[in-house]
Write an enzyme that holds these catalytic residues in place. Sequence first.
Site, PDB file in Angstrom:
ATOM      1  N   HIS A 141     -13.195  -1.742   6.418  1.00 32.68           N
ATOM      2  CA  HIS A 141     -13.114  -2.475   7.676  1.00 32.68           C
ATOM      3  C   HIS A 141     -14.486  -2.386   8.327  1.00 32.68           C
ATOM      4  O   HIS A 141     -15.004  -1.290   8.571  1.00 32.68           O
ATOM      5  CB  HIS A 141     -12.031  -1.881   8.594  1.00 32.68           C
ATOM      6  N   GLU A 144     -15.305   0.079  11.049  1.00 35.47           N
ATOM      7  CA  GLU A 144     -15.067   1.490  10.767  1.00 35.47           C
ATOM      8  C   GLU A 144     -16.151   1.971   9.795  1.00 35.47           C
ATOM      9  O   GLU A 144     -15.904   2.177   8.612  1.00 35.47           O
ATOM     10  CB  GLU A 144     -13.672   1.685  10.149  1.00 35.47           C
ATOM     11  N   HIS A 250     -12.020   5.483   5.929  1.00 35.98           N
ATOM     12  CA  HIS A 250     -11.745   4.644   7.093  1.00 35.98           C
ATOM     13  C   HIS A 250     -12.013   5.440   8.387  1.00 35.98           C
ATOM     14  O   HIS A 250     -12.515   6.563   8.347  1.00 35.98           O
ATOM     15  CB  HIS A 250     -10.286   4.179   7.072  1.00 35.98           C
ATOM     16  N   GLU A 343      -8.879   8.861   6.759  1.00 33.06           N
ATOM     17  CA  GLU A 343      -9.249   8.513   8.128  1.00 33.06           C
ATOM     18  C   GLU A 343     -10.098   9.671   8.654  1.00 33.06           C
ATOM     19  O   GLU A 343      -9.619  10.798   8.768  1.00 33.06           O
ATOM     20  CB  GLU A 343      -8.004   8.319   8.980  1.00 33.06           C
ATOM     21  N   HIS A 562      12.001 -19.984 -19.780  1.00 27.51           N
ATOM     22  CA  HIS A 562      11.311 -20.775 -18.767  1.00 27.51           C
ATOM     23  C   HIS A 562      10.708 -19.786 -17.772  1.00 27.51           C
ATOM     24  O   HIS A 562      11.424 -18.978 -17.174  1.00 27.51           O
ATOM     25  CB  HIS A 562      12.277 -21.736 -18.068  1.00 27.51           C
ATOM     26  N   HIS A 669      18.943 -17.951 -18.770  1.00 29.98           N
ATOM     27  CA  HIS A 669      18.209 -18.926 -17.962  1.00 29.98           C
ATOM     28  C   HIS A 669      18.640 -18.820 -16.491  1.00 29.98           C
ATOM     29  O   HIS A 669      19.413 -17.950 -16.111  1.00 29.98           O
ATOM     30  CB  HIS A 669      18.470 -20.346 -18.468  1.00 29.98           C
ATOM     31  N   GLU A 754      23.292 -19.581 -17.892  1.00 29.66           N
ATOM     32  CA  GLU A 754      22.614 -19.855 -16.619  1.00 29.66           C
ATOM     33  C   GLU A 754      23.149 -18.850 -15.602  1.00 29.66           C
ATOM     34  O   GLU A 754      24.349 -18.835 -15.292  1.00 29.66           O
ATOM     35  CB  GLU A 754      22.885 -21.282 -16.162  1.00 29.66           C
TER      36      GLU A 754
END
Length: 1370
Positions: A141, A144, A250, A343, A562, A669, A754
Amino acid sequence: NLILCIYHNYFLPSPVRWLGPVCGRASLPMAGRLVLWLLLGLGPAGGAHIKKAEAAAGEGEAPGQAPGYLRSAELGAALRALAEGAPPGLARLFSIGQSVEGRPLWVLRLTAGLEPARPEAEPGGAPIPGRPQVKLVGNMHGDEPLGRPLLLRLAQELVSGWARGDARAGRLLNATDLYLLNPDGFERAREGDCDGTAPGGRENGRGKDLNRSFPDQFGAAQPDLEPVPEVRALIAWMQRNKFVLSGNLHGGSVVASYPYDDSPMHEPNGIYSKSADDEVFKYLAKAYASNHPIMKTGTPNCPGEQFETFKDGITNGAHWYDVEGGMQDYNYVWADCFEITLELSCCKYPMASQLQQEWEYNRESLLTFIEKVHMGVKGFVRDSVTGSGLANATIAVAGIDHNITAGRLGDYHRLLVPGTYNITAAVVGYVPMTVENIEVKEGAATGVDFSLQPTVLVPVPDPTPAPATAAPGSATNATATAKAASPTSLHQPLQPEDFRHHHFPDMEIFLRRYASEYTNITRLYSVGKSVEQRELYVMEISDNPGVHEPGEPEFKYIGNMHGNEVIGRELLLNLIDYLCKNFGTDPEVTELVLNTRIHIMPSMNPDGYEKSQEGDRSSTVGRNNSNNYDLNRNFPDQFLPMTDPLQPETLAVMNWLRAFPFVLSANLHGGSLVVNYPFDDDEKGIAIYSKSPDDGVFQQLENTQMYQGSPCKDMYPNEYFPHGITNGAHWYNVQGGMQDWNYLNTNCFEVTIELGCVKYPNAEDLPKYWEQNHRSLLQFIKQVHQGVKGFVLDATAGRGISNATISVADIDHPVTSYKAGDYWRLLVPGSYKITASARGYNPLTKTVTVGNRGAVQVNFTLSRTDSKVEEGKIPVITNEDTSDPSAKEFETLIKDLSAENGLEHLVLTSSMDVSPYRYHPYKDLSDFLRALNLNYPQITNLTNLGHSVEYRQMWSLEISNKPNQSEPEEPKIRFVAGIHGNAPVGTELLLALAEFLCMNYKKNAAITKLIDRTRIVIVPSINPDGREIAQERDCTSKTGQTNAHGKDLDTDFTSNFSSYSGIGEPETKAIIENLILKRDFSLSVALDGGSLLVTYPYDKPVQTVENKETLRHLASLYANNHPSMHLGQPGCKNESDKNIPGGVIRGAEWHSHLGSMKDFSVTFGHCPEITVYTSCCYFPSGGQLPSLWTENKKSLLSMLVEVHKGVHGFVQDKSGKPVSKAVIVLNEGVRVYTKEGGYFHVLLAPGLHNISATAEGYQQKHVLVRHDAASSVVIVFDMDNRIFGLQRELVVTVAGATMSAVVLTACIIWCVCSIKSNRHKDGFHRLRQHNDDYEDEIRMMSTGSKKSLLSHEFQDETDTEEETLYSSKH
């Protein structure tokens, strides 16, 4: 914006002990003194580098002052000065890309022993095997930025420490990279802005938060990476390297955060999202936090968040707050790298005056964190045969659901906390290896190397012999019962817990994990690759994985055909999880696995899946493969010819289906809710009920709990399925569907299921689909045990009969038996007349009643058809019972490879394959063949047969275990191609075949044995001159078809050998003299182009064809092993190719011509030859070569197997002396001659054959031979040495005396006649007999008079007295 990346080797010695005040003192190991000596040996230059390093380390800050923030240009200059001032081979500065606003993304790599930079090398240089790689990322960032000066300071101190001999710096500095990630945001941020209120500083130049822009494991869709070039560059960089450990620096709090950063629910906070390596991440986070004076307290007391606390100074990311698209999760899930987020201060952009304090807070934490890269386990994964490293080998730790992969040279590092572990290394094509009870201690990693054996690739004999008469099923069931666990009656099966969408890397890791954790019941294999080279994985689940157990049916599920229909993919992964975890404890699962061999392919279209989008209800995005073909319209169709090219995925699945005796299958499917059964289309191509012969069976299989009625009213209001099932064509017409191809071309009954109206549902809906479908998935597998099953056995030998036909009266759909004679036939309850038949056997019919409680066992024992006919007549010889174990073993191999799916097994299990991708002009072809010969000298011999018109060499490559020795007892086969230069596909196929055989020698046992017992000769280009002028992608042009003299070489092999004078085209002469007339070949295969079929002799128009059945059998064998050639519909523009039954035709019936190579080979070389036309296009593009190789590979290998069939043996007299040049006559027609040592070999079609042997001075001997397609027959002729019942020596003596008397009498008569003949004046004799010579004389005459013609044709041989006198004087 800084990433410090450290490629670290803990054991690299320090050049000198630390002399400065910062890092303290450390003793110097002995190896360090050696390095010190080498460094000091550089003389004054060494000191200069130390000074330069110290100077560089101080650039950007005044002596005695705290470090400050540097803008992009200043930072670049400082990095450059640091790299240039470092000791040689220690530092390298490079960029991996640019930011949105064009600022370079710098990486500073620090490592001992860097090779000099080369322009062609990858940026920063190649990774060093065995050294773990660490990266530290700062300023992701832009507002920072504390990581920028901290990491620059760290780099400066490490370089300075190394130069001054610091021990700790020496251990750390094997590789360190400093990387600038977000220079644009930093330029807009403001110093002292603790809350990040300055506009635009946090994001990149396009307003994108880089730590929300990575692919996310719980994300709904793939992120758009176009606006974030910084992220794209970093992902690409991570993919090129194998980082082990990473820290992302950070600001805004003081805590160490670890994965996961988000959860499937994406709650703002409070959800602990636990990764599989939660203990490792907590350990790493504590290592950093415990050395930071504020972080370790767990109470950072940041303004506005005074009540926020973190136990031990660490937190789970998602528990703190949810971050979707974060970098640390991407590192762990997709890059094998363990990253935590650090941090470092409450203020995001602290004042420069605070930087020295921040450095002191973080210095020890940074160094300690880097050192943790050496915890856990490290080592190499190597091939046990070659010793080479195995790239991308999977390293799986039992009990931890997260695998990593080895580097490009097989090196790996697996971070683990102290403890005891079982670790498995696995890679496709090798037997997984597990090392148990590995003790990991605090500190240095435990070294564990893996040496993997290539998988056993020969189709092994079935371990359970088929009994002759007893029902095999009973024995198998008894064994199964003994192996079964004893589950409790109240046991509740374990259900899957991990419901998410698996992209390919995730799915691959999942499959490898289960294959390594459940090795007793699983085997992971690939049937091929997609267009984009993704593996088509199959997970086999069985109590004896990798082996077909006679009598046990085989079942398969296929999902994701598919790409955007994904429910089946996820359900099948859930099913794998369910079966594995419940085997041995759940009775239902245990019984299924013990008695069924289950194969699960989660994704047939992995390329299409990667293009699909979550939430897609009904679109076609991702449906097709990467070549934009619908795979469920790509299979050969029974009613209409295919026009689309077969796709790699289709070909792979077709070969797979032929490789296993599948009985039942379902293709999963999405897009509706119904079960669909064959047929999928009809002759008219309209929506009409298209009934298969097994319509009743299919309807019973589909007696499911599907929604009955209109399942998707809001999407498809007109769809209505009264019972939740439908005939495929009645629903809508599908040409080229997979389920119909299964039913018509294999023994497998397949339906299409299906699973839901939405094609790509959201991840949170997946548990619902499992709940709705998992019982049906299990019940459908059980249907494989319905109908009838049993064995077809030989009444005499008691062995199983493979490829026997099982037919049911009134149902026009036979099935065939497998290798051991076992068969399965699905039927609905009822009474049936079932017949078993096989070539050479009397058929047998039984009446069988089928119930609904499992398959009925019905065995058939068949007797030979010729057992009585031959009794008392000419002796019949069958297979010789040889006592040679190796010969028996090889005969078994040939039978296995000849079985219905034997060659598919060989292809699928080959450890190495080739992928031809371009054509080889003459020079490249020559270099390629020389390279094969140089790399495989022990099995290859490269010779020159002759030269072309333009003096290009005609190469011949022999492949054999003794390529320079004569072995007349071994069959010899030749493959030739390129007789027409404009059709070079055959040339490339033969080059691929040669490389394939060489690469698999000593790696694939079956191929090794074939090479050891066969002499293979490959002549890739007969017409190299024509090939040089032919043009790629020219499908119809004749340019290059002829040689440089304009002669079609396939018309230059004279059809009248008696008039062959050796004068012809040089290419023809070379082939005739150096190949064909050697007469030592058993089979020849010629490859050409321009159609898709096989022709057999003769090309010239003849009334009868001797040995026609054998020649046609050889041609059919090639066509039947080709995925589409046997269909007999080449689909070429040539009208004559419209319908070729079986893809096989006699040459003269197709394109009749004289002087063909195969006619000459049969007539004068006594060697059968077939011509294979590999594609309609003469010269297709190079991009089609991989699929052409895939299509023809099995057919080419079938020829290597077939050459070991037929009749082979040797001719000898009673004393054991071999008789060479004896004539072997087959069926009173075809003749072959015995070779050196009396050996002979002739190929035959299956059936009874009459064979006689004759040799000068010996009596003729006759034998009847019964020859089966899957076996060879050995005949030893003892030639009778008697003549008219008397000893040969006596007969010869008497005959000699008689002849002497006759000769003496003839001489007396001749003398008397000669005296009389001198008195004649008109004696003539004929000088020439050949009409063609006569015509030549006419053309040469200077005059056309009859007198001159007569004087040329006849000569007066009466001498006058004067002429006689003149002759005497001279």
